[in-house]
Design a protein around this motif. Structure first.
Motif, PDB file in Angstrom:
ATOM      1  N   UNK A 146       0.793  -1.324   0.199  1.00  0.00           N
ATOM      2  CA  UNK A 146       0.075   0.033   0.025  1.00  0.00           C
ATOM      3  C   UNK A 146       0.689   1.561  -0.097  1.00  0.00           C
ATOM      4  N   UNK A 147       1.851   1.159   0.584  1.00  0.00           N
ATOM      5  CA  UNK A 147       2.692   2.376   0.729  1.00  0.00           C
ATOM      6  C   UNK A 147       3.433   2.724  -0.618  1.00  0.00           C
ATOM      7  N   UNK A 148       3.913   1.623  -1.378  1.00  0.00           N
ATOM      8  CA  UNK A 148       4.217   1.796  -2.700  1.00  0.00           C
ATOM      9  C   UNK A 148       3.417   2.404  -3.606  1.00  0.00           C
ATOM     10  N   UNK A 149       2.226   1.939  -3.660  1.00  0.00           N
ATOM     11  CA  UNK A 149       0.969   2.447  -4.364  1.00  0.00           C
ATOM     12  C   UNK A 149       0.685   3.791  -4.178  1.00  0.00           C
ATOM     13  N   UNK A 150       0.727   4.202  -2.793  1.00  0.00           N
ATOM     14  CA  UNK A 150       0.392   5.394  -2.456  1.00  0.00           C
ATOM     15  C   UNK A 150       1.595   6.557  -3.183  1.00  0.00           C
ATOM     16  N   UNK A 151       2.922   6.146  -3.030  1.00  0.00           N
ATOM     17  CA  UNK A 151       3.941   6.910  -3.570  1.00  0.00           C
ATOM     18  C   UNK A 151       3.742   7.019  -5.231  1.00  0.00           C
ATOM     19  N   UNK A 152       3.335   5.917  -5.535  1.00  0.00           N
ATOM     20  CA  UNK A 152       3.144   5.922  -7.254  1.00  0.00           C
ATOM     21  C   UNK A 152       2.312   6.876  -7.601  1.00  0.00           C
ATOM     22  N   UNK A 153       0.822   6.741  -7.011  1.00  0.00           N
ATOM     23  CA  UNK A 153      -0.114   7.546  -7.042  1.00  0.00           C
ATOM     24  C   UNK A 153       0.060   8.994  -6.791  1.00  0.00           C
ATOM     25  N   UNK A 154       0.792   9.507  -5.734  1.00  0.00           N
ATOM     26  CA  UNK A 154       1.317  10.853  -5.346  1.00  0.00           C
ATOM     27  C   UNK A 154       2.069  11.420  -6.543  1.00  0.00           C
ATOM     28  N   UNK A 155       3.221  10.400  -6.819  1.00  0.00           N
ATOM     29  CA  UNK A 155       4.004  11.148  -7.876  1.00  0.00           C
ATOM     30  C   UNK A 155       3.215  11.233  -9.089  1.00  0.00           C
ATOM     31  N   UNK A 156       2.218  10.346  -9.589  1.00  0.00           N
ATOM     32  CA  UNK A 156       1.586  10.646 -10.824  1.00  0.00           C
ATOM     33  C   UNK A 156       0.749  11.976 -10.509  1.00  0.00           C
ATOM     34  N   UNK A 157       0.325  12.071  -9.569  1.00  0.00           N
ATOM     35  CA  UNK A 157      -0.576  13.388  -9.273  1.00  0.00           C
ATOM     36  C   UNK A 157       0.257  14.708  -9.515  1.00  0.00           C
ATOM     37  N   UNK A 158       1.407  14.539  -8.883  1.00  0.00           N
ATOM     38  CA  UNK A 158       2.317  15.841  -8.828  1.00  0.00           C
ATOM     39  C   UNK A 158       2.790  16.022 -10.370  1.00  0.00           C
ATOM     40  N   UNK A 159       3.179  14.944 -10.983  1.00  0.00           N
ATOM     41  CA  UNK A 159       3.664  15.106 -12.155  1.00  0.00           C
ATOM     42  C   UNK A 159       2.806  16.128 -13.186  1.00  0.00           C
ATOM     43  N   UNK A 160       1.265  15.421 -13.041  1.00  0.00           N
ATOM     44  CA  UNK A 160       0.244  15.877 -13.827  1.00  0.00           C
ATOM     45  C   UNK A 160      -0.220  17.460 -13.356  1.00  0.00           C
ATOM     46  N   UNK A 161       0.288  17.656 -11.950  1.00  0.00           N
ATOM     47  CA  UNK A 161      -0.107  19.043 -11.703  1.00  0.00           C
ATOM     48  C   UNK A 161       0.879  19.978 -12.175  1.00  0.00           C
ATOM     49  N   UNK A 162       2.100  19.388 -12.259  1.00  0.00           N
ATOM     50  CA  UNK A 162       3.172  20.378 -12.917  1.00  0.00           C
ATOM     51  C   UNK A 162       2.927  20.613 -14.379  1.00  0.00           C
ATOM     52  N   UNK A 163       2.556  19.478 -15.087  1.00  0.00           N
ATOM     53  CA  UNK A 163       2.172  19.626 -16.571  1.00  0.00           C
ATOM     54  C   UNK A 163       0.906  20.709 -16.653  1.00  0.00           C
ATOM     55  N   UNK A 164       0.097  20.488 -15.842  1.00  0.00           N
ATOM     56  CA  UNK A 164      -1.046  21.249 -16.201  1.00  0.00           C
ATOM     57  C   UNK A 164      -0.633  22.808 -15.604  1.00  0.00           C
ATOM     58  N   UNK A 165       0.073  22.864 -14.608  1.00  0.00           N
ATOM     59  CA  UNK A 165       0.775  24.331 -14.341  1.00  0.00           C
ATOM     60  C   UNK A 165       1.260  24.978 -15.542  1.00  0.00           C
ATOM     61  N   UNK A 166       2.138  24.141 -16.230  1.00  0.00           N
ATOM     62  CA  UNK A 166       3.105  24.358 -17.285  1.00  0.00           C
ATOM     63  C   UNK A 166       2.388  25.045 -18.535  1.00  0.00           C
ATOM     64  N   UNK A 167       1.282  24.170 -18.630  1.00  0.00           N
ATOM     65  CA  UNK A 167       0.528  24.419 -19.938  1.00  0.00           C
ATOM     66  C   UNK A 167      -0.472  25.653 -19.417  1.00  0.00           C
ATOM     67  N   UNK A 168      -0.847  25.736 -18.254  1.00  0.00           N
ATOM     68  CA  UNK A 168      -1.452  26.729 -17.632  1.00  0.00           C
ATOM     69  C   UNK A 168      -1.902  27.931 -18.295  1.00  0.00           C
TER      70      UNK A 168
END
Lengths: 388, 215
Positions: free
Chosen positions: A366-388
């Motif tokens: 569950x911990x591994x999954x948590x960080x994979x999901x969080x990492x994904x969210x962070x990357x997408x937020x960054x992309x959204x901000x860059x395109x923003x």
């Protein structure tokens, strides 16, 4: 819809099990058996109306089918090791060898299912749940990972422990943190160590223990390697003609199961592959810095020895206790492989490190999954901000 | 007249009784788990440990309650620690003098009573704000609540792990070992103490539904 045969039987007796009927106390048993034969007629009333035909029951039955080669070979190997130890192998027919094993393995399976399903039915009835098919798989995996000489009452105690503590206490099928079959094995390993390791537990000799052939040893290759004598034929280990737990010896039979699981899409090939990779990398490292005969065992032999293949294919891939995300599966599997070989080779107390490695990584999944999901969210937020 | 309460009024008795059930320090407040795992492999050390903790909590509560109006608030933790530490050393010396073998078995865990959160918790939560007599009862109750769980856990661990009760070998007496029964080695290891405590909590909560939190 008028049914025939079994269907008719079920329809006829249904009212007795419905609320107010005299057999209501066994309603969950009734439903359990009905859905064993038929697809549930329950339909969704709102939300999504399309459901995959692969429900939990089909998944579970596919896994049971996948272990059949292992199970059959395990039965044969029990007989094979028995007659080999007595020096009677040449004079015994194949059928006799197989039947000997069959008769020794069958009671273990029966005890496992009786106790496990009994507890599951009781809990389902008390909590008012449906019976889940989860135990169908656990019930066949538990006998496969035990030495043949495990007393039946110990099997019963371990099954009860794993179903109640590792599964029902967490909320039943789908909620457990650890693989229940491995919990049962770990329980026996720590509770009754004399029955789970050493050189007397792997081969059933019965009352002919006095008449074993000269030069015979019942230890597993890994058990022997611990004492410094590396002495096995690696192809025997691959085909499975070595002492060991009932279902774990034949890497070949396990591979058949693995192919079946991958083709039907039930087992994750990512986990199987990454577990193997982890073991290979660690094995190579240990080979490179080897200081004793155990460490010098070629890395690829480890894949055929002990419970490695069985663990990687049937235990690590348990969809409930494994990592859920794709990247998480790679990390989870790789670390299982790494830890399994490290525990196996470097810790003399636990030659069977695969079990402990999988349980440990179950805990971290569950911990591994948590960080994979969080990492994904962070990357997408960054992309959204860059395109923003 | 009105503020002179009877010594064993219902309120005071509750102070004594509640920690045994609905506000048990181990199963409900989940305090003092560390020593509950460490000293419960056998009944005898668990009993001695329980008695020690009962004495320390009761007396520490009493002493702090007597001093409560004179302790400056900013150094109260230090004062509490001094009181607990003195009591623990006294208990330790008594154990060494009279039950040396058990004292050796308990080893550091007697000294570690000082760090048992139950004691400090009761001092902070109760003794500092209440009169000596209720404080004494509260200490007695909480110590007993802790001891009760300790002894239940130790009973099962010794019975299933070593096959004996208070050193008396039940399994051999009944003859279970002759029909193939074996003691469960896992019960002697501390993970099983944790699981046993977990099972007790499970049973406790399913019997007393008011303990189950709202989701």
């Amino acid at each position: 819809m008028k049914g025939y045969g079994i269907k008719k039987f079920y329809d006829k007796h249904r009212p007795k099990f419905e609320k107010g009927g005299k057999l209501h106390a066994f309603q969950s048993v009734y439903e359990g058996f009905e859905s064993f034969f038929y697809v549930s007629e329950a339909t969704t009333t709102k939300g999504s109306n399309i459901r995959d035909y692969i429900d939990l029951k089909r998944t579970m039955i596919f896994v049971v089918l996948a272990v059949v080669p292992t199970l059959l070979f395990g039965m044969f190997n029990i007989g094979y090791q028995h007659f080999k130890a007595l020096g009677l192998l040449e004079t015994t027919s194949f059928i006799n060898v197989f039947v000997y094993g069959l008769l020794r393995v069958l009671p273990v399976i029966i005890v496992s299912y009786l106790v496990g399903l009994g507890i599951e039915f009781a809990f389902a009835q008390i909590k008012g749940h449906e019976i889940n098919e989860g135990y169908l798989v656990t019930g066949i995996l538990i006998p496969l990972v035990l030495p043949i000489n495990t007393p039946l009452w110990m099997v019963a105690v371990a099954v009860a422990f794993s179903v109640i503590i590792a599964k029902e206490a967490f909320g039943g099928t789908g909620m457990n943190i650890w693989n229940p079959a491995l919990v049962a094995r770990a329980f026996l390993f720590f509770a009754y160590p004399a029955h789970m390791s050493g050189d007397e537990v792997w081969i059933r000799l019965g009352n002919q223990a006095g008449s074993v052939a000269d030069g015979f040893s019942g230890a597993t290759p890994l058990g022997l390697a611990l004492t410094g004598s590396v002495d096995y034929n690696v192809w025997d280990a691959f085909w499975g003609f070595i002492p060991g737990s009932i279902g774990e010896t034949s890497t070949f039979a396990i591979l058949l199961g693995a192919i079946f699981l991958i083709v039907t899409g039930i087992g994750s090939w990512k986990i199987m592959l990454s577990t193997t990779l982890g073991a290979v990398v660690t094995g190579m490292l240990i080979n490179a810095f080897a200081v004793n005969p155990f460490m010098e065992i070629p890395f690829w032999h480890h894949l055929f020895l002990g419970g490695f293949a069985f663990g990687a294919v049937f235990m690590a891939t348990d969809p409930v206790s494994a990592a859920q995300t794709n990247r998480g599966k790679w990390i989870y599997g790789f670390l299982i492989g790494v830890l399994a070989i490290i525990i196996r080779v470097l810790n003399p107390a636990y030659p069977e490190g695969v079990m402990l490695a999988i349980l440990l990584m179950n805990t971290f999944a569950p911990l591994i999954d948590h960080y994979v999901v969080q990492g994904n969210i962070r990357r997408r937020l960054k992309r959204a901000a860059a395109n923003g | 007249m009105s503020d002179r309460e009877h010594l064993f009024s219902r309120k005071n008795l509750d102070l004594l009784k509640n920690p045994l059930g609905p506000s048990n320090p181990i199963t409900v407040q989940v305090l003092g788990i560390c020593s509950a795992l460490a000293v419960t492999a056998q009944i005898k050390p668990a009993v001695v440990m329980s008695i020690s903790v009962v004495i320390v909590t009761a007396l520490a509560n009493l002493i702090i309650s007597l001093l409560r109006n004179t302790i400056p608030n900013r150094i109260r933790i230090i004062v509490q620690l001094v009181v607990i530490a003195s009591l623990v050393i006294l208990v330790d010396q008594v154990l060494k003098a009279f039950v040396y073998d058990v004292s050796k078995q308990l080893s550091v865990f007697v000294g570690l009573i000082i760090t048992n959160c139950i004691i400090m918790g009761r001092l902070e939560a109760f003794a500092l704000a209440n009169k000596p007599w209720p404080s004494f009862l509260d200490g007695l109750g909480n110590g007993a609540g802790y001891g009760l769980i300790l002894i239940i856990v130790a009973f099962f661990r010794e019975l299933l792990g070593s096959g004996s009760v208070l050193g008396y070998n039940v399994v051999e007496k009944i003859g279970l070992d002759k029909i193939g029964y074996e003691n469960n080695g896992l019960m002697v290891l501390s993970p099983m103490a944790l699981i046993t405590v977990g099972i007790i909590i499970w049973i406790h909560r399913s019997r007393d539904r008011s303990l189950i939190e709202d989701k």
